[in-house]
Enzyme design. Sequence first.
Site, PDB file in Angstrom:
ATOM      1  N   HIS A  41      40.480  20.060  31.547  1.00  0.00           N
ATOM      2  CA  HIS A  41      41.858  20.553  31.432  1.00  0.00           C
ATOM      3  C   HIS A  41      41.864  22.061  31.279  1.00  0.00           C
ATOM      4  O   HIS A  41      42.195  22.600  30.235  1.00  0.00           O
ATOM      5  CB  HIS A  41      42.580  19.867  30.273  1.00  0.00           C
ATOM      6  CG  HIS A  41      42.872  18.445  30.585  1.00  0.00           C
ATOM      7  ND1 HIS A  41      43.748  18.081  31.576  1.00  0.00           N
ATOM      8  CD2 HIS A  41      42.361  17.297  30.099  1.00  0.00           C
ATOM      9  CE1 HIS A  41      43.778  16.770  31.654  1.00  0.00           C
ATOM     10  NE2 HIS A  41      42.940  16.268  30.786  1.00  0.00           N
ATOM     11  N   CYS A  98      29.938  11.346  30.169  1.00  0.00           N
ATOM     12  CA  CYS A  98      29.174  11.820  28.998  1.00  0.00           C
ATOM     13  C   CYS A  98      28.326  10.661  28.466  1.00  0.00           C
ATOM     14  O   CYS A  98      28.828   9.542  28.323  1.00  0.00           O
ATOM     15  CB  CYS A  98      30.136  12.301  27.921  1.00  0.00           C
ATOM     16  SG  CYS A  98      29.273  12.774  26.422  1.00  0.00           S
ATOM     17  N   HIS A 126      44.887   7.543  27.095  1.00  0.00           N
ATOM     18  CA  HIS A 126      43.810   8.504  27.398  1.00  0.00           C
ATOM     19  C   HIS A 126      42.843   7.915  28.429  1.00  0.00           C
ATOM     20  O   HIS A 126      42.460   6.747  28.328  1.00  0.00           O
ATOM     21  CB  HIS A 126      43.060   8.850  26.104  1.00  0.00           C
ATOM     22  CG  HIS A 126      42.194  10.055  26.253  1.00  0.00           C
ATOM     23  ND1 HIS A 126      40.986  10.011  26.895  1.00  0.00           N
ATOM     24  CD2 HIS A 126      42.385  11.339  25.880  1.00  0.00           C
ATOM     25  CE1 HIS A 126      40.455  11.217  26.891  1.00  0.00           C
ATOM     26  NE2 HIS A 126      41.296  12.049  26.275  1.00  0.00           N
ATOM     27  N   GLU A 128      39.746   8.194  28.809  1.00  0.00           N
ATOM     28  CA  GLU A 128      38.497   7.650  28.244  1.00  0.00           C
ATOM     29  C   GLU A 128      38.712   6.203  27.792  1.00  0.00           C
ATOM     30  O   GLU A 128      37.869   5.328  28.047  1.00  0.00           O
ATOM     31  CB  GLU A 128      38.032   8.512  27.055  1.00  0.00           C
ATOM     32  CG  GLU A 128      36.746   7.970  26.436  1.00  0.00           C
ATOM     33  CD  GLU A 128      36.401   8.623  25.113  1.00  0.00           C
ATOM     34  OE1 GLU A 128      36.579   9.860  24.975  1.00  0.00           O
ATOM     35  OE2 GLU A 128      35.966   7.889  24.205  1.00  0.00           O
ATOM     36  N   THR A 166      35.921   8.693  21.495  1.00  0.00           N
ATOM     37  CA  THR A 166      34.969   9.685  20.944  1.00  0.00           C
ATOM     38  C   THR A 166      35.640  10.817  20.170  1.00  0.00           C
ATOM     39  O   THR A 166      35.064  11.360  19.243  1.00  0.00           O
ATOM     40  CB  THR A 166      34.124  10.324  22.070  1.00  0.00           C
ATOM     41  OG1 THR A 166      35.018  10.846  23.052  1.00  0.00           O
ATOM     42  CG2 THR A 166      33.164   9.346  22.676  1.00  0.00           C
ATOM     43  N   SER A 223      45.672  21.528  22.049  1.00  0.00           N
ATOM     44  CA  SER A 223      45.880  21.172  20.646  1.00  0.00           C
ATOM     45  C   SER A 223      44.626  21.424  19.818  1.00  0.00           C
ATOM     46  O   SER A 223      44.724  21.778  18.637  1.00  0.00           O
ATOM     47  CB  SER A 223      46.338  19.730  20.516  1.00  0.00           C
ATOM     48  OG  SER A 223      45.398  18.889  21.075  1.00  0.00           O
ATOM     49  N   ASN A 224      43.444  21.290  20.426  1.00  0.00           N
ATOM     50  CA  ASN A 224      42.247  21.532  19.607  1.00  0.00           C
ATOM     51  C   ASN A 224      42.075  23.023  19.316  1.00  0.00           C
ATOM     52  O   ASN A 224      41.533  23.395  18.276  1.00  0.00           O
ATOM     53  CB  ASN A 224      41.007  20.873  20.220  1.00  0.00           C
ATOM     54  CG  ASN A 224      40.434  21.640  21.386  1.00  0.00           C
ATOM     55  OD1 ASN A 224      39.652  22.562  21.197  1.00  0.00           O
ATOM     56  ND2 ASN A 224      40.843  21.301  22.594  1.00  0.00           N
TER      57      ASN A 224
END
Length: 281
Positions: A41, A98, A126, A128, A166, A223-224
């Site tokens: 992203h 991953c 999401h 994932e 994760t 956001s992180n």
Amino acid sequence: MQIKVAKSAGFCFGVQRAVDTVYEQIEKGVRPIYTYGPIIHNEVVVQDLEKKGVKVLNSQQELEALEEGTVIIRSHGVGRSIYEILQRKNLQCVDATCPFVRKIHKIVKKESLLGKQIVIIGNDKHPEVEGIKGWCYTKAHVLETTEQAEKFELLESVPLCVVSQTTFNYKKFKDLVEIIDKKRYDRIVVNTICNATEERQIEARRIAGEVDAMIVIGGSHSSNTQKLFEICRKECRNTYYIQTVDDLDLEVLRSTGLIGITAGASTPKKIIEEVQKGCLN
Ligand code: F3S
């Protein structure tokens, strides 16, 4: 002026590996190249790849419509049906899932084949989680909130296997597992949270506590990165949130002795290096 750059700034191991994989394929001269979903992203990276001829597939339908080419699976991973399509259509697959996500696929596959139903603690939308669901051979339940966990009820008496997305918050994961535990189901819990995000935050906090000014680099919607900024701001009042080197206020930094730099999970190394150089100019 001295600069301290966080070792964990920017891409985590899995994302770095996926991005490197795409550039490797370009260098090898492989054509046409597709990524199943944007590899990361970060618009700068995706646009750069686009210029080099890499196209993004946005849906299963777009994948089905392909006649030839190499498809790169990003770090989030995909369900087994996507591999089946790739095989059926005779498309080349380069898998950059991953390894930590791959591990979850293996767990849910094994446990569901043993008859357990799977509970995934995470966000149902999401990609994932979508991918993890795609490796379950029994029913998969996705729980994200306390309310959902409270309401969760099994209609039949089957054992459960609980795993996590994760990037899920560890404390929230523990809370939800506690709620499930009160229901006394026969269950196993595997904590599959990856600590890359937490490590980045711990290091940012430590550095922010040691420096005179702290720079946090990342996209405005990330956001992180926002979270990193808040953590650093608590430790260091002179914390600046920037997107690229162009946002650096050199006037302010000139009178600063020690500067710390960290970056959100989708910030490329190149941007971090540019900011580092920019501070020294
Ligand atoms: Fe990154 Fe893989 Fe962890 S993609 S956040 S290292 S699970």
